[in-house]
Design an enzyme around this catalytic site. Structure first.
Site, mmCIF file in Angstrom:
data_model
loop_
_atom_site.group_PDB
_atom_site.id
_atom_site.type_symbol
_atom_site.label_atom_id
_atom_site.label_comp_id
_atom_site.label_asym_id
_atom_site.label_seq_id
_atom_site.Cartn_x
_atom_site.Cartn_y
_atom_site.Cartn_z
ATOM 1 N N THR A 318 0.846 -1.194 0.000
ATOM 2 C CA THR A 318 0.000 0.000 0.000
ATOM 3 C C THR A 318 0.881 1.243 0.000
ATOM 4 O OG1 THR A 318 -1.805 -1.113 1.168
ATOM 5 C CG2 THR A 318 -1.793 1.288 1.220
ATOM 6 N N PHE A 320 1.202 5.170 0.818
ATOM 7 C CA PHE A 320 0.649 6.229 1.661
ATOM 8 C C PHE A 320 1.297 7.560 1.284
ATOM 9 C CE2 PHE A 320 0.157 2.315 3.918
ATOM 10 C CZ PHE A 320 -0.989 2.432 4.700
#
Length: 440
Positions: A318, A320
């Site tokens: 992921t 960010f």
């Protein structure tokens, strides 16, 4: 200099008249958890929209008058303590919203965006003191103060791990919604926010792309976090006794095939976040339910790990972004990335010209994302032969590998501005160059 009311439990700090404008006070809240009080979408339309770019410069408007209020209390180890710590904030924001609705909103402030008039809607901050300066309210770590970093979720969430990777030894502030994390930074409750924008399996987190445009924060960095999912349950619970698995929708989809191969006859239910699912099982003593969350969540909430690494793809990662109130100064001594958003009032035909501006200068694009234009979602095109055609209007988000200190990027954006009716630089920031280590 105004002073905070005695009921706030805080004392104002003097500011030098040479560096701080008169009539301003500051607060330094204790460590607390921010709970949302109202949804942004439900507020009167005259509330909080990011100031647009006017020929490359941010348009500004006068903010409402500010008054003082403060926080008191301390965050305990349970979620109940966190919610109690935010009771004052909740009452202030609710009463603030009612005052705005009663008075008919903040009023329309008109500005010009590339020659087009538009209405600027401002954040309702009547009950908050205006900040003095970033240096005063957000001391750098070298001065002995920890950065306060907001993230969405509860302790044990992957976003908390991303906040710790982005800002080691920071004071992490959990928020129950993405919107609240944005507001925590804008209202000086937190210094930074670390929020997900895309996942290698699930794709873009569209909610945060919309919030990037609505709020006045700047991207100052990025961090990529490998996602390592575990199947958690109460101590002593066996997999064959499970009837339900709960987690965030993304986590459920990222572990779908593995759960099927395990042969579990369970229903799968979505909740707000992964660590919140673990907390829910522990708080309610659910012995027939398991959660998909991190190993740290198991430690925090006293659960056992039934299966380790149940994600379908070991390369699950992921991305960010780190958000701040002020942008950082772009440099050219290390790889930088720049994020922009643009639109055009004549539809998507301008997209090719915009992309050509980067291709001509050999600037690599790392991402392009389109989102429907909220204020003008549909464009009508009249044609006597075929009737009326309806097209979606889009905002385009683009990431490219170049610093705003690079002349190539400056010239590219100057050309892009000629083709677009709206252009905003969301941030120019260092790329995450940490070595890639997929989850095992």
């Amino acid at each position: 200099m105004q002073s905070l009311p005695s009921s706030s439990g805080m004392s104002p700090k003097s500011a030098s008249p040479t560096t701080s404008p008169p009539g301003l006070t500051r607060i330094r809240p204790s460590r607390l958890v921010i709970q949302s009080v109202y949804r942004f979408d439900s507020v009167n339309a005259n509330v909080n929209v990011n100031p647009p770019v006017v020929n490359g410069n941010n348009a500004t408007a006068a903010a409402p008058n500010s008054s003082s209020f403060g926080f008191s209390g301390h965050v305990g180890s349970s979620r109940t303590d966190w919610q109690s710590s935010c009771a004052i904030l909740a009452s202030k924001v609710v009463s603030q919203q009612q005052d705005i609705q009663t008075s008919g909103g903040a009023g329309g402030n008109i500005t010009a965006v590339n020659g087009h008039k538009t209405t600027l809607d401002l954040v309702p901050i009547d009950n908050l003191p205006k900040p003095l300066s970033i240096a005063d309210l957000s001391p750098a770590p070298m001065h002995g103060s920890k950065l306060r970093v907001a993230y969405q979720g509860v302790p044990g969430a992957f976003s908390e791990a991303a906040a710790g990777k982005a800002y080691p030894n920071c004071e992490a502030i959990p928020c129950d919604q993405f919107e609240v994390a944005f507001q925590a930074v804008e209202l000086w409750i937190a210094d930074r926010a670390v929020l997900p924008v895309e996942n290698s399996l699930g794709g873009s987190i569209h909610r945060n792309y919309d919030l990037l445009l609505r709020h006045r924060l700047h991207i100052v960095g990025e961090v990529q976090l490998p996602v390592h999912h575990c199947l958690l349950a109460l101590p002593g619970v066996r997999k064959e006794y499970l009837t339900r698995v709960i987690s965030h929708p993304q986590a459920l989809s990222q572990c779908e095939h593995t759960l099927t191969k395990m042969g579990l006859n369970v229903t799968r239910e979505a909740v707000d976040d992964t660590a919140g699912a673990a907390e829910f099982i522990a708080a309610n003593n659910l012995r027939d339910t398991a959660a998909i969350a991190s190993a740290r969540a198991a430690e925090l909430y006293g659960l056992q790990v039934l299966e380790n690494g149940i994600q379908d793809d070991s390369s699950n990662v992921t991305r960010f972004v780190m958000l701040a109130r002020e942008p950082i100064i772009p440099r050219t001594d290390r790889p930088f990335k720049t994020s922009i958003v643009f639109a055009h009032d004549k539809g998507t035909s301008v997209l090719f010209k915009v992309l050509s501006a980067f291709a001509f200068r050999n600037i690599s694009l790392t991402k392009i994302e389109s989102r429907p234009h909220r204020n003008r979602p549909i464009r009508l095109v009249d044609d006597a032969n075929v009737g009326t055609a309806k097209h979606f209007e889009y905002m385009f988000y683009v990431d490219f590998e170049a610093s705003m200190a690079d002349v190539r990027a400056q010239n590219a954006l100057a050309e892009v501005q000629e083709f677009t009716s709206f252009l905003r630089v969301l941030g120019s920031y260092p790329m995450d160059m940490t070595p890639w280590c997929p989850s095992s």
